[in-house]
Design an enzyme around this catalytic site. Structure first.
Site, PDB file in Angstrom:
ATOM      1  N   HIS A 127      55.773   8.794  34.729  1.00  0.00           N
ATOM      2  CA  HIS A 127      55.625  10.231  34.971  1.00  0.00           C
ATOM      3  C   HIS A 127      56.736  10.646  35.953  1.00  0.00           C
ATOM      4  O   HIS A 127      57.146   9.851  36.792  1.00  0.00           O
ATOM      5  CB  HIS A 127      54.246  10.431  35.609  1.00  0.00           C
ATOM      6  CG  HIS A 127      53.799  11.843  35.742  1.00  0.00           C
ATOM      7  ND1 HIS A 127      54.266  12.674  36.732  1.00  0.00           N
ATOM      8  CD2 HIS A 127      52.900  12.566  35.029  1.00  0.00           C
ATOM      9  CE1 HIS A 127      53.668  13.848  36.613  1.00  0.00           C
ATOM     10  NE2 HIS A 127      52.836  13.811  35.590  1.00  0.00           N
ATOM     11  N   ASP A 205      50.940   3.292  40.037  1.00  0.00           N
ATOM     12  CA  ASP A 205      50.461   4.636  39.773  1.00  0.00           C
ATOM     13  C   ASP A 205      49.205   4.500  38.910  1.00  0.00           C
ATOM     14  O   ASP A 205      49.295   4.136  37.733  1.00  0.00           O
ATOM     15  CB  ASP A 205      51.573   5.408  39.051  1.00  0.00           C
ATOM     16  CG  ASP A 205      51.126   6.766  38.541  1.00  0.00           C
ATOM     17  OD1 ASP A 205      49.906   7.035  38.545  1.00  0.00           O
ATOM     18  OD2 ASP A 205      51.999   7.554  38.118  1.00  0.00           O
ATOM     19  N   GLN A 208      46.255   7.358  35.492  1.00  0.00           N
ATOM     20  CA  GLN A 208      45.584   7.270  34.187  1.00  0.00           C
ATOM     21  C   GLN A 208      44.623   6.093  34.098  1.00  0.00           C
ATOM     22  O   GLN A 208      43.737   6.094  33.239  1.00  0.00           O
ATOM     23  CB  GLN A 208      46.629   7.159  33.059  1.00  0.00           C
ATOM     24  CG  GLN A 208      47.473   8.399  32.852  1.00  0.00           C
ATOM     25  CD  GLN A 208      46.673   9.622  32.420  1.00  0.00           C
ATOM     26  OE1 GLN A 208      45.589   9.519  31.854  1.00  0.00           O
ATOM     27  NE2 GLN A 208      47.207  10.794  32.713  1.00  0.00           N
ATOM     28  N   LYS A 231      41.667  13.945  37.402  1.00  0.00           N
ATOM     29  CA  LYS A 231      41.712  13.307  36.085  1.00  0.00           C
ATOM     30  C   LYS A 231      40.500  12.409  35.854  1.00  0.00           C
ATOM     31  O   LYS A 231      40.426  11.689  34.874  1.00  0.00           O
ATOM     32  CB  LYS A 231      43.007  12.513  35.938  1.00  0.00           C
ATOM     33  CG  LYS A 231      44.220  13.430  35.829  1.00  0.00           C
ATOM     34  CD  LYS A 231      45.524  12.692  35.705  1.00  0.00           C
ATOM     35  CE  LYS A 231      46.649  13.716  35.527  1.00  0.00           C
ATOM     36  NZ  LYS A 231      47.975  13.095  35.525  1.00  0.00           N
ATOM     37  N   CYS A 371      55.810  15.442  31.266  1.00  0.00           N
ATOM     38  CA  CYS A 371      56.387  14.995  32.536  1.00  0.00           C
ATOM     39  C   CYS A 371      56.963  13.592  32.409  1.00  0.00           C
ATOM     40  O   CYS A 371      56.855  12.781  33.345  1.00  0.00           O
ATOM     41  CB  CYS A 371      55.360  15.021  33.672  1.00  0.00           C
ATOM     42  SG  CYS A 371      54.721  16.642  34.005  1.00  0.00           S
TER      43      CYS A 371
END
Ligand SMILES: *Cc1c(COP(=O)(O)O)cnc(C)c1O
Length: 414
Positions: A127, A205, A208, A231, A371
């Site tokens: 991202h 990261d 997700q 999210k 993104c």
């Protein structure tokens, strides 16, 4: 309505927004969960309950409202530590979201530790929020930014990592645990293991991954970890940076102001204990409290169940989509190697046109570069369409989606 794993009917009843119609009379099919998820009534009510009944600033005052608010805020920190199996609650820093967490590391750790000719390694499926901060740091320091490539199956080419590590100059390796475009689940433990041998720090990261699968930080053994509440059923404006205590202790503050200090004199200030050293000013109290309700909600279902439900739904959707003439599907073919995110292109229909057409049938998907323009370049496309699922999505909704795609095909004569 069920997949074999969770009772979707009960779950859907908790999400008021799923009852609304769009374009007058179309039931909403919300397939844009990789961008943000919907919120259950429990989260919405916990936020309004705070404002209705115990709104107050935290940490300072001694009155009852402040004590209740502080307790609710700090309890969320404990729940997060448990949710991701972090060793210490002081390692949980509240930030605005994944983006701010990564920028915090770039500012407060990388700017102190990255020197000329050092290497930071990221990947081609990141991202923008896990690319741009590293471009800024490497440019400022005269260091280098390198990329682990993505193969045709949508997986990282770990030989690239080995090549960079072998230079002995890699200080930081950073990657998403699950791609927001391809859905690929990264072989994170293997990457961490290789990095450790060369003393490179690792930032993951988790924007997700944390919402969609069980994450165990002690097993992952990374150095920094970032994710966002919005999210995973929680409100916008809240996220988490987790970092090893030793690193947080060494790091300089990110923002200066109230709450992050111990003592302030005219020319000298000492810092508050962890994690408060990194939480300057009045934080987003209401939404941290709302996040607590989101964690409870996911805990009640169980992250293993969440994952199994998504595998079943993704398999179902991939089967149907792959039979469609003229479709290109991106990412791993095997649903157990990916999250519930499906990026695709249909014939020569532009993703924005496709998203507009199926929106008329009540279906919300995302179109564009997501993104991830570096990945778009790698795939040699300017954009894709993306459907992404969560706990309240059903096979019936996938059927509506397929039917709508077929309507678009007819319109465009594919
Ligand atoms: C959404 C996302 C981000 C950015 O999260 P914000 O909540 O917008 O800060 C970063 N990385 C990945 C993989 C994402 O999906």
């Amino acid at each position: 309505m069920q997949t074999s794993f969770i009772n979707i009917e009960n779950i859907r009843n908790d999400f008021p927004i799923l009852k609304r119609k769009v374009h007058k009379d179309k039931p909403l099919v919300y397939f844009d969960n990789a961008a943000t998820t919907q919120k259950p009534i429990q989260v919405i009510e916990s936020i309004s309950n705070y404002y209705l009944n115990y709104n107050s600033n935290i940490h300072r005052a001694v009155h009852e409202l402040a004590e209740e608010a502080t307790l609710a805020y700090e309890t969320t920190r404990d729940k997060i530590a448990k949710f991701i199996n972090a060793k210490n609650r002081e390692e949980i820093v509240f930030v605005r979201g994944t983006t701010e967490a990564i920028n915090l590391v770039a500012y407060a750790w990388a700017r102190q530790n990255i020197n000329k000719d050092d290497i930071i390694v990221t990947t081609e499926y990141e991202h923008h929020s896990n690319i741009v901060p590293w471009q800024l740091v490497t440019k400022e320091k005269g260091a280098k930014l390198e990329y682990i490539g993505v193969d045709d199956n949508g997986e990282l080419i770990l030989d690239h990592l080995d090549k960079y590590l072998a230079t002995g100059k890699v200080k930081l390796v950073t990657f998403s645990q699950m791609s927001n475009v391809l859905g690929t689940i990264t072989n994170s433990e293997e990457i961490v293991k290789r990095c450790k041998k060369y003393g490179a720090r690792v930032l993951i990261d988790g924007a997700q991954s944390v919402p969609h699968m069980k994450v165990d930080l002690q097993k992952l053994d990374c150095d920094f970890f970032a994710f966002s509440a919005h999210k995973m059923l929680g409100p916008t404006g809240v996220g988490v940076l987790w970092a090893r205590k030793e690193l947080l202790q060494e790091m300089v503050p990110f923002n200066g102001g109230g709450d992050m200090i111990r003592e302030v004199h005219k020319y000298e200030t000492t810092w508050n204990d962890l994690p408060y050293k990194f939480e300057a000013g009045t934080p987003n109290i209401a939404d941290v409290i709302g996040f607590s309700a989101a964690l409870d909600y996911l805990d009640k279902i169980g992250m293993d169940k969440v994952r199994e439900h998504e595998i079943e739904l993704t398999k179902y959707a991939l089967d149907k989509l792959s039979q469609m003439k003229g479709i290109i599907l991106y990412g791993p073919k095997d649903a157990t190697k990916r999250g519930g995110v499906i990026s695709f292109n249909l014939g020569d229909i532009h993703p924005h046109d496709l998203a507009t057409i199926i929106d008329e049938d009540g279906i919300a998907i995302r179109s564009g570069h997501h993104c991830a323009q570096v990945l778009m370049e790698r795939l040699d496309v300017s954009a894709t369409s993306r459907a992404s699922f969560y706990i309240y999505n059903t096979k019936e909704e996938v059927d509506v989606f397929i039917k709508s795609l077929n309507r678009a095909k007819e319109l465009f004569k594919i």
